[in-house]
Design a protein around this motif. Sequence first.
Motif, PDB file in Angstrom:
ATOM      1  N   PHE A  43     -13.148 -19.151 -45.816  1.00 31.51           N
ATOM      2  CA  PHE A  43     -12.241 -18.502 -44.976  1.00 31.51           C
ATOM      3  C   PHE A  43     -11.623 -19.490 -44.013  1.00 31.51           C
ATOM      4  O   PHE A  43     -12.209 -20.259 -43.438  1.00 31.51           O
ATOM      5  N   ASP A  44     -10.230 -19.123 -43.712  1.00 30.46           N
ATOM      6  CA  ASP A  44      -9.747 -20.094 -42.515  1.00 30.46           C
ATOM      7  C   ASP A  44     -10.232 -19.265 -41.101  1.00 30.46           C
ATOM      8  O   ASP A  44     -10.407 -18.315 -41.218  1.00 30.46           O
ATOM      9  N   ARG A  45      -9.198 -19.846 -40.017  1.00 25.03           N
ATOM     10  CA  ARG A  45      -9.724 -19.352 -38.942  1.00 25.03           C
ATOM     11  C   ARG A  45      -9.152 -17.750 -38.494  1.00 25.03           C
ATOM     12  O   ARG A  45      -9.763 -17.312 -37.783  1.00 25.03           O
ATOM     13  N   GLN A  46      -8.326 -17.426 -39.522  1.00 21.48           N
ATOM     14  CA  GLN A  46      -7.622 -15.701 -39.093  1.00 21.48           C
ATOM     15  C   GLN A  46      -8.345 -14.965 -40.196  1.00 21.48           C
ATOM     16  O   GLN A  46      -8.016 -14.015 -40.343  1.00 21.48           O
ATOM     17  N   GLY A  47      -9.188 -15.341 -40.808  1.00 21.42           N
ATOM     18  CA  GLY A  47     -10.030 -14.756 -41.736  1.00 21.42           C
ATOM     19  C   GLY A  47      -9.591 -14.494 -43.147  1.00 21.42           C
ATOM     20  O   GLY A  47      -9.915 -13.642 -43.922  1.00 21.42           O
ATOM     21  N   ASN A  48      -8.485 -15.160 -43.469  1.00 24.63           N
ATOM     22  CA  ASN A  48      -7.866 -15.177 -44.696  1.00 24.63           C
ATOM     23  C   ASN A  48      -8.836 -16.007 -45.973  1.00 24.63           C
ATOM     24  O   ASN A  48      -9.361 -16.719 -45.643  1.00 24.63           O
ATOM     25  N   HIS A  49      -9.006 -15.024 -46.953  1.00 24.28           N
ATOM     26  CA  HIS A  49      -9.897 -15.420 -48.070  1.00 24.28           C
ATOM     27  C   HIS A  49      -9.139 -16.206 -49.023  1.00 24.28           C
ATOM     28  O   HIS A  49      -8.565 -16.064 -49.862  1.00 24.28           O
ATOM     29  N   TYR A  50      -9.722 -17.550 -49.171  1.00 26.39           N
ATOM     30  CA  TYR A  50      -9.367 -18.395 -50.195  1.00 26.39           C
ATOM     31  C   TYR A  50     -10.253 -18.998 -51.250  1.00 26.39           C
ATOM     32  O   TYR A  50     -11.522 -18.678 -50.853  1.00 26.39           O
ATOM     33  N   SER A  51      -9.855 -20.008 -51.927  1.00 22.83           N
ATOM     34  CA  SER A  51     -11.097 -20.654 -52.814  1.00 22.83           C
ATOM     35  C   SER A  51     -11.129 -22.120 -52.843  1.00 22.83           C
ATOM     36  O   SER A  51     -10.067 -22.753 -52.418  1.00 22.83           O
ATOM     37  N   LEU A  52     -12.108 -22.537 -52.561  1.00 23.35           N
ATOM     38  CA  LEU A  52     -12.598 -24.029 -52.706  1.00 23.35           C
ATOM     39  C   LEU A  52     -12.807 -24.211 -54.155  1.00 23.35           C
ATOM     40  O   LEU A  52     -13.695 -23.828 -54.519  1.00 23.35           O
ATOM     41  N   VAL A  53     -12.088 -25.317 -54.526  1.00 21.74           N
ATOM     42  CA  VAL A  53     -12.220 -25.433 -56.073  1.00 21.74           C
ATOM     43  C   VAL A  53     -12.704 -27.167 -55.919  1.00 21.74           C
ATOM     44  O   VAL A  53     -12.058 -28.009 -55.727  1.00 21.74           O
ATOM     45  N   ARG A  54     -13.744 -27.309 -56.920  1.00 22.49           N
ATOM     46  CA  ARG A  54     -14.395 -28.476 -57.074  1.00 22.49           C
ATOM     47  C   ARG A  54     -14.008 -28.815 -58.517  1.00 22.49           C
ATOM     48  O   ARG A  54     -14.606 -28.232 -59.357  1.00 22.49           O
ATOM     49  N   GLU A  55     -13.097 -29.822 -59.018  1.00 29.27           N
ATOM     50  CA  GLU A  55     -13.043 -30.419 -60.146  1.00 29.27           C
ATOM     51  C   GLU A  55     -13.807 -31.726 -60.192  1.00 29.27           C
ATOM     52  O   GLU A  55     -14.113 -32.602 -59.328  1.00 29.27           O
ATOM     53  N   VAL A  56     -13.614 -32.274 -61.348  1.00 32.68           N
ATOM     54  CA  VAL A  56     -14.575 -33.583 -61.714  1.00 32.68           C
ATOM     55  C   VAL A  56     -14.128 -34.711 -60.895  1.00 32.68           C
ATOM     56  O   VAL A  56     -14.885 -35.354 -60.288  1.00 32.68           O
ATOM     57  N   ASP A  57     -12.740 -34.776 -60.396  1.00 35.91           N
ATOM     58  CA  ASP A  57     -12.533 -35.932 -59.743  1.00 35.91           C
ATOM     59  C   ASP A  57     -11.422 -35.454 -58.428  1.00 35.91           C
ATOM     60  O   ASP A  57     -10.913 -36.269 -57.811  1.00 35.91           O
ATOM     61  N   ARG A  58     -11.450 -34.196 -57.875  1.00 34.75           N
ATOM     62  CA  ARG A  58     -10.911 -33.969 -56.555  1.00 34.75           C
ATOM     63  C   ARG A  58     -11.509 -32.408 -56.021  1.00 34.75           C
ATOM     64  O   ARG A  58     -12.052 -31.694 -56.796  1.00 34.75           O
ATOM     65  N   LEU A  59     -11.171 -32.042 -55.109  1.00 35.97           N
ATOM     66  CA  LEU A  59     -11.616 -30.999 -54.359  1.00 35.97           C
ATOM     67  C   LEU A  59     -10.414 -30.247 -53.528  1.00 35.97           C
ATOM     68  O   LEU A  59      -9.496 -31.239 -52.959  1.00 35.97           O
ATOM     69  N   PHE A  60      -9.954 -29.249 -53.590  1.00 40.25           N
ATOM     70  CA  PHE A  60      -8.785 -28.656 -53.276  1.00 40.25           C
ATOM     71  C   PHE A  60      -9.126 -27.199 -52.821  1.00 40.25           C
ATOM     72  O   PHE A  60      -9.949 -26.470 -53.292  1.00 40.25           O
ATOM     73  N   VAL A  61      -7.974 -26.572 -51.895  1.00 41.38           N
ATOM     74  CA  VAL A  61      -8.195 -25.102 -51.583  1.00 41.38           C
ATOM     75  C   VAL A  61      -7.133 -24.373 -52.278  1.00 41.38           C
ATOM     76  O   VAL A  61      -5.826 -24.812 -52.372  1.00 41.38           O
ATOM     77  N   VAL A  62      -7.361 -23.308 -52.953  1.00 42.38           N
ATOM     78  CA  VAL A  62      -6.300 -22.388 -53.380  1.00 42.38           C
ATOM     79  C   VAL A  62      -6.169 -21.221 -52.632  1.00 42.38           C
ATOM     80  O   VAL A  62      -7.286 -20.533 -51.956  1.00 42.38           O
ATOM     81  N   THR A  63      -4.875 -20.708 -51.998  1.00 46.87           N
ATOM     82  CA  THR A  63      -4.548 -19.637 -51.142  1.00 46.87           C
ATOM     83  C   THR A  63      -4.824 -18.215 -51.916  1.00 46.87           C
ATOM     84  O   THR A  63      -4.218 -17.246 -51.439  1.00 46.87           O
ATOM     85  N   LEU A  64      -5.811 -18.067 -52.706  1.00 44.91           N
ATOM     86  CA  LEU A  64      -6.210 -17.000 -53.401  1.00 44.91           C
ATOM     87  C   LEU A  64      -7.704 -16.789 -53.321  1.00 44.91           C
ATOM     88  O   LEU A  64      -8.163 -17.910 -53.563  1.00 44.91           O
ATOM     89  N   PRO A  65      -8.351 -15.704 -53.308  1.00 41.03           N
ATOM     90  CA  PRO A  65      -9.831 -15.506 -53.293  1.00 41.03           C
ATOM     91  C   PRO A  65     -10.394 -16.059 -54.699  1.00 41.03           C
ATOM     92  O   PRO A  65      -9.451 -15.885 -55.853  1.00 41.03           O
ATOM     93  N   PRO A  66     -11.550 -16.357 -55.064  1.00 40.38           N
ATOM     94  CA  PRO A  66     -12.032 -16.766 -56.284  1.00 40.38           C
ATOM     95  C   PRO A  66     -11.799 -15.838 -57.481  1.00 40.38           C
ATOM     96  O   PRO A  66     -11.487 -16.074 -58.496  1.00 40.38           O
ATOM     97  N   LEU A  67     -12.031 -14.616 -57.283  1.00 38.24           N
ATOM     98  CA  LEU A  67     -11.890 -13.421 -58.351  1.00 38.24           C
ATOM     99  C   LEU A  67     -10.397 -13.287 -58.720  1.00 38.24           C
ATOM    100  O   LEU A  67     -10.040 -13.050 -59.968  1.00 38.24           O
ATOM    101  N   LYS A  68      -9.600 -13.584 -57.812  1.00 37.03           N
ATOM    102  CA  LYS A  68      -7.927 -13.543 -58.394  1.00 37.03           C
ATOM    103  C   LYS A  68      -7.592 -14.763 -58.808  1.00 37.03           C
ATOM    104  O   LYS A  68      -6.937 -14.609 -59.898  1.00 37.03           O
ATOM    105  N   VAL A  69      -8.241 -15.833 -58.595  1.00 34.85           N
ATOM    106  CA  VAL A  69      -8.088 -17.285 -59.395  1.00 34.85           C
ATOM    107  C   VAL A  69      -8.808 -16.956 -60.919  1.00 34.85           C
ATOM    108  O   VAL A  69      -7.978 -17.347 -61.800  1.00 34.85           O
ATOM    109  N   ILE A  70      -9.794 -16.357 -60.870  1.00 31.89           N
ATOM    110  CA  ILE A  70     -10.480 -16.197 -62.168  1.00 31.89           C
ATOM    111  C   ILE A  70      -9.706 -15.462 -62.899  1.00 31.89           C
ATOM    112  O   ILE A  70      -9.401 -15.482 -64.050  1.00 31.89           O
ATOM    113  N   ASP A  71      -9.258 -14.264 -62.387  1.00 34.53           N
ATOM    114  CA  ASP A  71      -8.595 -13.089 -63.172  1.00 34.53           C
ATOM    115  C   ASP A  71      -7.149 -13.654 -63.570  1.00 34.53           C
ATOM    116  O   ASP A  71      -6.743 -13.499 -64.945  1.00 34.53           O
TER     117      ASP A  71
END
Length: 181
Positions: free
Chosen positions: A20-48
Amino acid sequence: MYLKESYRISPKMICISSIFDRQGNHYSLVREVDRLFVVTLPPLKVIDYSIRCNGYNLKSALDTAKWLLGKNHLCPIVVDPIEQIILFPTRSRFHEDNIWFNPDHIKRTFFLRARTLILFMNDLSFSIPGQQSSFNHKLTTADQYKRLTVGPDRYPITQYLVKKQRLLLKLKKEMNKAEKK
């Protein structure tokens, strides 16, 4: 760390969790084999979204898992049958602290001070609260579900088409090399 507006789960993904960011927006933290990044969607939306790219949705993936496994709680799901990507949750899919793991990247687990330490194939580690036995049960269920749904014998026609496509590409490359000579 960088920000992405969308993301389709790939075989390189190790895990996805909420952030979550400071405004309470729900994001996803994605860990891949060689990188780490944030997606501006919640995990269930990324999965869907990732599942929809394969012609079905999260609800149908969950319904199928429940039907095949005969259980209603914490089922693993097939995200991509062609790439053979299975994910399993650590908690209820609606819980903020839930983390979805790709079992293909898990090398070993340890129990350390009331936490489960997960060692990944790339030698990174991750610690979550809870019993090792509980996590290992979810991991085993996910592995069994993978063999049941997307194992090597599950999609013979798809495998045939993929092999045929690779062979055609190889022949095309060889023909191009022969034409250049």
